[in-house]
Design a protein around this motif. Structure first.
Motif, short mmCIF file in Angstrom:
data_model
loop_
_atom_site.label_atom_id
_atom_site.label_comp_id
_atom_site.label_asym_id
_atom_site.label_seq_id
_atom_site.Cartn_x
_atom_site.Cartn_y
_atom_site.Cartn_z
N GLN A 431 17.18 28.50 29.43
CA GLN A 431 18.09 29.15 28.49
C GLN A 431 17.69 28.81 27.06
N VAL A 432 17.40 29.83 26.25
CA VAL A 432 16.99 29.65 24.86
C VAL A 432 18.21 29.73 23.96
N LYS A 433 18.37 28.72 23.09
CA LYS A 433 19.49 28.66 22.16
C LYS A 433 19.09 29.12 20.75
N ALA A 434 17.82 28.88 20.39
CA ALA A 434 17.36 29.26 19.05
C ALA A 434 15.84 29.36 19.06
N THR A 435 15.30 30.22 18.17
CA THR A 435 13.84 30.37 18.03
C THR A 435 13.45 30.16 16.57
N ASN A 436 12.16 30.06 16.33
CA ASN A 436 11.68 29.97 14.95
C ASN A 436 11.63 31.34 14.28
N ARG A 437 11.71 32.40 15.10
CA ARG A 437 11.69 33.75 14.52
C ARG A 437 11.83 34.78 15.63
N TYR A 438 12.69 35.78 15.40
CA TYR A 438 12.82 36.92 16.28
C TYR A 438 13.32 36.53 17.70
N PRO A 440 13.08 35.43 21.61
CA PRO A 440 12.20 34.47 22.31
C PRO A 440 11.21 35.18 23.22
N CYS A 441 10.04 34.55 23.38
CA CYS A 441 8.98 35.10 24.23
C CYS A 441 8.35 33.95 24.99
N ILE A 442 8.14 34.13 26.29
CA ILE A 442 7.51 33.10 27.14
C ILE A 442 6.40 33.78 27.94
N ASP A 443 5.18 33.20 27.85
CA ASP A 443 4.06 33.86 28.54
C ASP A 443 4.02 33.52 30.03
N GLU A 444 4.46 32.33 30.41
CA GLU A 444 4.48 31.96 31.83
C GLU A 444 5.45 30.80 32.00
N LEU A 445 6.31 30.93 32.99
CA LEU A 445 7.28 29.87 33.32
C LEU A 445 6.86 29.29 34.67
N GLU A 446 6.40 28.03 34.65
CA GLU A 446 5.89 27.38 35.85
C GLU A 446 6.84 26.27 36.27
N VAL A 447 7.15 26.24 37.54
CA VAL A 447 8.03 25.20 38.10
C VAL A 447 7.27 24.53 39.24
N PHE A 448 7.00 23.23 39.09
CA PHE A 448 6.19 22.51 40.08
C PHE A 448 7.08 21.62 40.95
N GLY A 487 -0.99 34.23 28.08
CA GLY A 487 -1.25 35.02 26.89
C GLY A 487 -0.14 35.99 26.56
N ASN A 488 -0.12 36.43 25.31
CA ASN A 488 0.93 37.31 24.81
C ASN A 488 0.99 38.62 25.57
N SER A 489 -0.17 39.12 26.01
CA SER A 489 -0.19 40.42 26.67
C SER A 489 0.36 40.37 28.08
N SER A 490 0.72 39.19 28.57
CA SER A 490 1.33 39.06 29.90
C SER A 490 2.51 38.10 29.78
N SER A 491 3.57 38.55 29.09
CA SER A 491 4.69 37.66 28.78
C SER A 491 6.02 38.40 28.88
N TRP A 492 7.10 37.61 28.95
CA TRP A 492 8.47 38.16 28.91
C TRP A 492 9.02 37.97 27.51
N MET A 493 9.74 39.00 27.03
CA MET A 493 10.40 38.89 25.73
C MET A 493 11.86 39.29 25.89
N SER A 494 12.75 38.45 25.38
CA SER A 494 14.19 38.72 25.43
C SER A 494 14.54 39.88 24.50
N ASN A 495 15.66 40.53 24.78
CA ASN A 495 16.14 41.58 23.87
C ASN A 495 17.21 41.06 22.91
N GLU A 496 17.38 39.73 22.88
CA GLU A 496 18.40 39.11 22.05
C GLU A 496 17.73 38.24 21.00
N VAL A 497 17.97 38.52 19.72
CA VAL A 497 17.36 37.74 18.65
C VAL A 497 17.82 36.29 18.73
#
Length: 924
Positions: A431-438, A440-448, A487-497
């Motif tokens: 869960q993202v609470k704040a970003t440095n700009r715009y 949030p974007c995550i290129d890969e979420l890994e859970v080991f 990488g950026n070209s294979s990432s998830w981006m939220s629709n909430e600033v």
């Protein structure tokens, strides 16, 4: 001046209207003047400045310097009359001997003014039709010739070869031994030696399909594309620098090299191969258009910044494209008509500029586009990503636990590790609470989990949900957050600033201990980074529980954005060296992935509005003449486009004409190149010139049969390889026959297999392969052979290699005019000119390089160490090295001499001797 004065009086007396004078007869009045003053230099085989005046068609074409020498109705504009009439002309004619009288000059003036009538059939010399040449005629599939020895031919090739041998009372040689054939075909198709295991398997295969099985294995190997791409790159002059004096680097040229390798491995039909190289931007093969700009070039501004220099640079760059197309695909020297009509082939200067018009919108520049990854790149990416994940897992063990007393390294855009006490759960929420700009974007979420498995991957059955998705198709979709790609070209981006969440649900409960994530692990972007976040797991009662958050992370500082989520100094001192080594390896992987994934800038040419193309006097941009439209030479077809045809239409039309089955050159030229690759010399010796100045084919019917078969097979290169290497002709031994040599000294009739020396690249690759050092990683930017990758001069060679530098030599960074310091001595081209055939010189430098260079000393020591580790006794080591390098045991004499050498100078010295032996360096 006196002649001009008299001439003016005569012309005045005749009157300005040509009808006032008597009609001039060419045979009676004009030809005697030409015979008297011109034929000595401009008739028969003597054609100074390319001008011939004893044949109507040649005289009307003119010579090399001024184009058409006779302008009907315009004597003052006709060079023939100008140079005879003007005593002060730079090219006053005749240069020596008596000059024409004023009356004779006046006769020529009247003749030209009256229309320069030169009747058909009056020439004393009849020229052969230059378009009636063997290579310009339609391909005809000849019937198989009859032969006496019916037990020898294996396929059609052998019928043609044997028929020519029997016509000269010759016979083919006996079959090569299995070892010789295996070594020969393996080098031919892959550029590497056969392994001991491959030799034993073939030796023990007594089935009728033994040879076919070897060939299919070799053609299926990715090494095949690497080997045969080298042949093609030699022809098209591929390199990684611009050449000439400036010789600046082309850092993004390599995707074309990778395209060629991939296309050959996939057996892309040759007609499609050509289409993609000319118009790949319309065929989802952008990197293929690197073909258009492979040649050396001085870019505008490098040759001079004044307008005239810029125009010349542009002309030179288009000329190089026409040269590449003509020599590579058609085996024609079309570019020889740039300044004047072709001296030998029926290609006019206008034909040349009409060919220019097809590619007049091509520029030598990097351009940006999305490159679909081929199988080779996809496999690379998968392997690199797997290793990167392994490294992250190893490094994570050194990361401090979340919620511990110590502060953790700052949040960064590359990669973040949140490690915690193992907890069992089936769902994890980020869960993202704040970003440095715009957003949030995550290129890969890994859970080991505790076993080191990334259970969040889609391939493990994990399911996703999120607060919302700012969808950008194929770039920022939710499904891309667990696809294993960075990488950026294979990432998830939220629709909430500034916020949003993602949940991963596993197929079954897992005992997990860390979450690894990043904004862009290829390091291109640092915005949209989660600055404040919480990682939660869902317990068995359905309640969410925090296991890590950003509270104890050092605040993000964009000026100190680090690749590493670790504080190496905080690691136990005994482990710090290992951690730094792992970090270094991961940094290199990130760079490779970045180059692979983000290769949107490729030196494959840019396309714009086509230039207006005009015929240029003497090839000079400062002497423009009539404008031309895109068209092919008349004797080869009737493809013509209007002047307003778009840039892409032009290149597509050109490709369609080249690959048309009615084009007699395309299939012949490529079949000949394949034949040359196997026998060292083509059926046509001049493989880049099928015109009048080239050498006729040694077996014309065979060449046409193979060409027709090539087209019939769907333009399959691998089909042609099978035919050739499985033939009895190819299977012959290389034994010398003095009686046959007296009849056919050059072995053009192929009464034996011609011995050939290995190419320089193959020698280097083979040495690395034999000692177990060869890095088979494919594709990507080339490794360096010198301390610099471009520039004016002063290239110091790299003498010792590791990792990338141990890849196959086709993956080296090619610097024009600079050959590899060791293996370049084996006639490697300098990449400035097309090299359709590599000569085989023999020099002392070759032997010295193979015996004394640092590379050879190091590799020989490596091989010696490998053999010592496998065999304790010297005798066993000697047996093993002979079997490995030469694919045979030593003779008793060799065994004795080798033993003395090893005892006195060590096993590495024997390895150097064998690497320097003709038996290793030559394929027989």
């Amino acid at each position: 001046m006196m002649r001009w004065f008299v001439l003016a009086i005569i012309l005045t007396c005749l009157g300005s209207d040509s009808t006032l004078g008597e009609e001039v007869d060419f045979v009676r009045d004009v030809r005697p003047i030409l015979q008297k003053y011109c034929y000595e230099c401009h008739s028969g085989d003597v054609r100074k400045s390319g001008l011939r005046l004893d044949v109507r068609s040649e005289a009307m074409k003119g010579g090399e310097l001024y184009g058409e020498s006779i302008q009907a109705g315009k004597p003052e504009e006709s060079p023939l009359w100008q140079f005879i009439a003007d005593e002060n002309a730079d090219l006053q004619m005749p240069p020596e001997g008596p000059l024409p009288t004023s009356e004779e000059v006046a006769t020529l003036h009247r003749w030209i003014q009256q229309g320069a009538v030169w009747p058909e059939g009056v020439d004393q010399v009849k020229l052969a039709d230059p378009s009636d040449h063997w290579s310009f005629r339609s391909i005809e599939r000849a019937a198989l010739p009859q032969v006496t020895r019916t037990d020898w031919p294996f396929n059609a090739i052998d019928h043609f070869i044997l028929a020519e041998l029997e016509a000269q009372d010759l016979a083919p040689s006996e079959a090569a031994s299995r070892a010789d054939w295996l070594r020969r075909v393996t080098f031919d198709l892959t550029g590497l030696p056969p392994t001991q295991q491959q030799w034993e398997a073939f030796q023990n295969d007594d089935s009728a399909q033994a040879y076919q099985r070897v060939v299919e294995r070799l053609l299926d190997s990715p090494r095949y594309g690497e080997r045969w791409a080298q042949h093609w790159l030699d022809v098209v002059r591929y390199a990684d620098t611009h050449g000439f004096e400036v010789n600046t680097e082309r850092p993004n040229a390599w995707p074309y090299r990778d395209y060629v390798i991939e296309a050959l491995n996939q057996d892309v039909p040759y007609d499609q191969f050509i289409r993609e190289q000319l118009a790949g931007d319309a065929l989802n093969a952008d990197a293929a258009t690197g073909f258009l700009v492979t040649a050396s070039v001085l870019l505008p501004g490098q040759i001079g910044k004044d307008e005239a220099s810029m125009r010349l640079a542009r002309q030179d760059s288009i000329d190089e494209i026409v040269t590449n197309i003509g020599t590579s695909f058609l085996g024609m020297t079309i570019h020889c008509a740039r300044c004047h009509n072709h001296k030998f082939d029926p290609i006019s200067q206008q034909d040349y500029y009409e060919m220019q018009a097809f590619v007049s919108g091509v520029e030598y520049r990097d351009r940006e586009f999305e490159i679909p990854l081929g199988d080779m790149q996809l496999d690379q990416r998968k392997r690199w990503n797997q290793r990167r994940s392994e490294l992250s897992l190893l490094l994570a063990r050194a990361a401090p636990l979340a919620d511990s007393a110590s502060s953790r390294p700052m949040v960064n855009s590359y990669e973040n590790i949140d490690r915690f006490t193992p907890v069992r759960t089936q769902q994890v929420r980020f869960q993202v609470k704040a970003t440095n700009r715009y957003e949030p974007c995550i290129d890969e979420l890994e859970v080991f989990n505790v076993e080191g498995v990334n259970v969040a991957l889609a391939e493990h059955g994990a399911k996703l949900s999120s607060s919302g998705n700012n969808v950008s198709p194929n770039r920022h979709e939710l499904r891309l957050i667990n696809d294993g790609q960075y990488g950026n070209s294979s990432s998830w981006m939220s629709n909430e600033v500034g916020g949003g969440w993602v949940t991963v649900e596993f197929e079954q409960p897992q005992l997990i201990e860390q979450v690894v994530w990043g904004r862009d692990r290829l390091g291109k972007f640092s915005d949209r980074l989660a600055m404040e976040y919480v990682i939660e797991v869902r317990d068995e009662n359905g309640a969410w529980k925090s296991v890590a958050n950003s509270a104890n992370r050092i605040p993000f500082d964009p000026n100190k954005n680090s690749h590493s989520p670790l504080d190496v100094d905080s690691v136990v001192e005994s482990e710090q060296a290992q951690v730094r080594e792992l970090l270094q390896e991961r940094t290199m992987l990130v760079q490779k992935l970045s180059q692979l994934e983000d290769t949107r800038s490729v030196f494959a040419g840019t396309f714009r509005e086509p230039d207006e193309i005009r015929v240029l006097g003497r090839g000079s941009p400062e002497m423009p003449k009539q404008r031309v439209s895109p068209a092919v030479p008349n004797f080869l077809g009737n493809t013509t486009l209007p002047q307003d045809a778009t840039e892409k239409q032009r290149r597509i039309a050109l490709a369609d004409w080249i690959v048309s089955p009615t084009n007699p050159l395309t299939a012949r030229v490529m079949v000949n190149r394949i034949w040359q690759g196997h026998f060292g010399l083509g059926l046509v010796e001049t493989s880049n010139d099928f015109g009048h100045n080239g050498v006729p084919p040694s077996h014309p019917e065979l060449l046409d049969w193979l060409s027709a078969e090539f087209i019939r097979s769907g333009w399959s290169l691998k089909h042609m390889h099978r035919l050739i290497v499985l033939s009895s002709t190819y299977r012959q031994s290389s034994s010398f026959n003095p009686a046959a040599a007296e009849v056919d000294t050059d072995n053009r009739l192929l009464w034996r297999y011609p011995p050939q020396r290995l190419m320089g690249e193959v020698i280097r690759d083979s040495i690395l392969a034999l000692n177990g050092n060869l890095n088979l990683e494919m594709g990507g930017p080339g490794f360096s052979l010198f301390d610099k990758r471009g520039g004016l001069s002063g290239f110091s060679p790299i003498e010792s290699f590791d990792k990338d530098g141990l890849r196959r030599m086709i993956y080296s960074h090619r610097v024009r005019r600079e050959r590899d310091p060791v293996f370049g001595a084996f006639d490697c081209p300098d990449y400035g000119q097309s090299t359709p055939y590599r000569r085989e010189s023999t020099t002392s430098i070759q032997a010295l390089n193979l015996f004394n260079s640092r590379f050879m000393i190091e590799q020989s020591r490596t091989l010696a160490g490998r053999l010592k580790a496998q065999h304790a006794e010297t005798a066993q080591q000697i047996e093993a090295v002979y079997q490995l390098v030469l694919l045979r045991p030593p003779t008793p004499q060799e065994r004795e001499e080798a033993s003395l050498l090893v005892n006195q100078h060590g096993l590495a010295s024997l390895c150097r001797v064998l690497f320097n032996s003709n038996e290793f360096l030559y394929v027989r």
